[in-house]
Design an enzyme around this catalytic site. Structure first.
Site, PDB file in Angstrom:
ATOM      1  N   ASP A 215     -10.271   7.936  -2.276  1.00  0.00           N
ATOM      2  CA  ASP A 215      -9.201   6.806  -2.236  1.00  0.00           C
ATOM      3  C   ASP A 215      -8.279   7.354  -1.599  1.00  0.00           C
ATOM      4  OD1 ASP A 215      -7.031   5.465  -3.033  1.00  0.00           O
ATOM      5  OD2 ASP A 215      -7.700   5.450  -5.304  1.00  0.00           O
ATOM      6  N   GLN A 218      -2.702   6.288  -1.220  1.00  0.00           N
ATOM      7  CA  GLN A 218      -1.359   6.822  -0.954  1.00  0.00           C
ATOM      8  C   GLN A 218      -1.310   7.944   0.142  1.00  0.00           C
ATOM      9  OE1 GLN A 218       1.008   5.934  -2.796  1.00  0.00           O
ATOM     10  NE2 GLN A 218       0.155   4.936  -4.268  1.00  0.00           N
TER      11      GLN A 218
HETATM   12  N1  7TS Z   1      -5.620   3.961  -5.594  1.00  0.00           N
HETATM   13  C1  7TS Z   1      -4.387   4.596  -5.606  1.00  0.00           C
HETATM   14  C2  7TS Z   1      -4.177   6.218  -5.569  1.00  0.00           C
HETATM   15  C3  7TS Z   1      -3.246   3.656  -5.926  1.00  0.00           C
HETATM   16  O1  7TS Z   1      -1.934   4.549  -5.905  1.00  0.00           O
HETATM   17  C4  7TS Z   1      -3.321   2.315  -6.017  1.00  0.00           C
HETATM   18  C5  7TS Z   1      -2.211   1.558  -6.190  1.00  0.00           C
HETATM   19  C6  7TS Z   1      -4.632   1.735  -5.863  1.00  0.00           C
HETATM   20  C7  7TS Z   1      -5.645   2.675  -5.805  1.00  0.00           C
HETATM   21  C8  7TS Z   1      -4.640   0.190  -5.768  1.00  0.00           C
HETATM   22  O2  7TS Z   1      -4.388  -0.177  -4.520  1.00  0.00           O
HETATM   23  P1  7TS Z   1      -4.349  -1.718  -4.257  1.00  0.00           P
HETATM   24  O3  7TS Z   1      -3.748  -2.031  -2.911  1.00  0.00           O
HETATM   25  O4  7TS Z   1      -5.839  -2.067  -4.252  1.00  0.00           O
HETATM   26  O5  7TS Z   1      -3.676  -2.452  -5.440  1.00  0.00           O
HETATM   27  N2  7TS Z   1      -0.954   2.280  -6.766  1.00  0.00           N
HETATM   28  C9  7TS Z   1       0.108   1.645  -6.950  1.00  0.00           C
HETATM   29  C10 7TS Z   1       1.122   2.430  -7.608  1.00  0.00           C
HETATM   30  O6  7TS Z   1       1.208   3.482  -7.736  1.00  0.00           O
HETATM   31  N3  7TS Z   1       2.330   1.520  -7.876  1.00  0.00           N
HETATM   32  O7  7TS Z   1       1.646   0.167  -7.775  1.00  0.00           O
HETATM   33  C11 7TS Z   1       0.509   0.231  -7.142  1.00  0.00           C
END
Ligand code: 7TS
Length: 423
Positions: A215, A218
């Protein structure tokens, strides 16, 4: 030629002496919130967008808008080639072997769900074990829970050690064993700021024949992410966390793995031929992209990838390390502060709590001073329980943030402590 190549010319690169100079490229940063200069420290949730990315979206709708992969007319050809150019661009950005290894999704969450449903649906059976870590975002937990419920597979968690928030790698051999079918891990924790050694972990997994998913939500916009060097089978990311538009993400998959994986959704574009009762599938990656995709945002994501490479991912990573180390050190001087995650080598975010002040109060009062933080469980509820807290306040940075903004945060936090009489 795609129209996006002729969009408004940005300032020459040489005119940016420092990353801070780049702030002028982000229209949203130049505003007051509640009468104060905006300090945007919620970049782990989503980053701001440079003018160039915003212009790419407008340009596409004003000049090239058409559906992809179906028309023979000029606009459709332009839209198709700009859309496919982003795939090639993304493959280069991640150092994938081929653009066929790049699947466009709605974001990290959809990428993981795709793997869980399609790959997991075929390869995970009752009694199989799926290894996760205790610091995963809900997006990298819940899809596996759904798969486990469907198949009778079992979830296993690699532990995190205490407030320092590192994976307990001293005991990795007890957890990562031959009977694990899939190991899905975050590269950077969105709560702790921990940077996990994904290359070493994937190498260990590969030796045992364990399939891996990283994943990179970040990390992809913050440092070099090279899928061949990491050696993972799958990697997921979100455009909106790396200067690109919302509603776009990438699932990278090794070609041989993708070829064995059944389709995700059925519909137009993902088929080779359709009969009343049976269909055959298009080639990878189109097999996984049913229906009209998010054309405009994918094209503008390509602009964001060019932009990030112009800024320089090494420079962004250095800036993250410096700013979060500075913030961590300044926060540590506050009386009654609890800091989460590693003291050194952390990514560009810091989670903290002030004694006797709820994280939501910190965030609401900081907002009144124009400082955008995030407070809550950050979609890490199991980790929060392990840490014995319900929530934390979090400041998360990007290359356009400055030490002066960190100083402003600290000043505001001192005011909050005085208000609550906790100092
Ligand atoms: N994995 C990690 C490590 C994340 O930080 C996030 C979203 C996701 C998956 C999901 O990403 P998405 O774009 O599919 O929503 N993290 C955060 C956060 O830390 N604050 O709001 C969203």
């Amino acid at each position: 030629m795609s129209g996006t190549e002729t969009i408004s010319q940005a300032r020459p690169v040489e005119s940016f002496q420092s990353l801070e100079d780049r702030r002028v490229e982000f229209p949203v940063l130049n505003q007051k919130v509640h009468g104060c200069d905006l300090v945007y420290f919620d970049n782990a949730a989503t980053t701001q967008k440079p003018r160039r990315v915003i212009d790419a979206l407008t340009y596409y709708y004003e000049h090239d808008n058409a559906n992809v992969h179906r028309g023979i007319h000029e606009l459709s050809n332009r839209a198709s080639s700009a859309y496919e150019n982003t795939r090639v661009r993304a493959a280069k950005f991640l150092n994938a072997r081929s653009a066929d290894e790049i699947i466009f999704t709605r974001g990290t969450t959809e990428g993981i769900n795709l793997v869980a449903q399609s790959w997991g649906g075929k390869f995970i059976k009752a009694g199989d074990k799926i290894l996760l870590t205790e610091m995963e975002h809900h997006s990298n937990i819940v899809p596996w829970q759904l798969l486990a419920a469907r198949t009778g597979a079992q979830l296993v968690y690699l532990p995190v050690t205490g407030d320092r928030g590192l994976l307990d790698l001293s005991r990795i051999d007890e957890w990562l064993t031959r009977d694990i079918k899939l190991f899905a891990m975050t590269h950077i924790s969105n709560t702790l700021g921990t940077v996990n050694p994904v290359t070493e972990l994937c190498a260990k997994a590969r030796k045992l024949g364990v399939t891996t998913l990283v994943d990179a939500a970040q990390s992809a916009g913050h440092r070099k992410v090279d899928v061949q060097e990491i050696g993972c089978d799958f990697l997921v990311l979100s455009s909106h966390k790396m200067c690109g538009p919302t509603g776009v993400g990438i699932l990278y998959g090794r070609l041989d793995v993708l070829e064995q994986t059944p389709p995700y959704q059925g519909g137009g574009d993902m088929i080779s031929s359709v009969d009343f009762f049976n269909s055959t599938w298009n080639k990878v990656p189109h097999k996984f992209e049913a229906g009209t995709p998010n054309i405009a945002d994918v094209i503008a994501f390509g602009t964001a990838l060019d932009y990030l490479d112009e800024v320089g991912r090494e420079k962004i990573a250095e800036h993250d390390i410096e700013l979060s180390a500075y913030c961590y050190a300044q926060l540590a001087k506050l009386p009654g502060v609890r800091l989460f995650g590693p003291e050194t080598g952390r990514a560009g975010l810091v989670s903290f709590l002030l004694k006797d002040v709820h994280a939501h109060d910190v965030v609401m009062m900081a907002d009144q001073a124009g400082v955008a933080l995030r407070g809550g469980h950050h979609c890490n509820q199991p980790l929060m329980r392990k840490l014995g807290v319900e929530s934390t306040a979090r400041a998360s940075f990007y290359f356009y943030n400055t030490t002066a903004e960190v100083d402003r945060l600290i000043e505001v936090l001192r005011e909050i402590q005085r208000f609550f009489g906790t100092v």
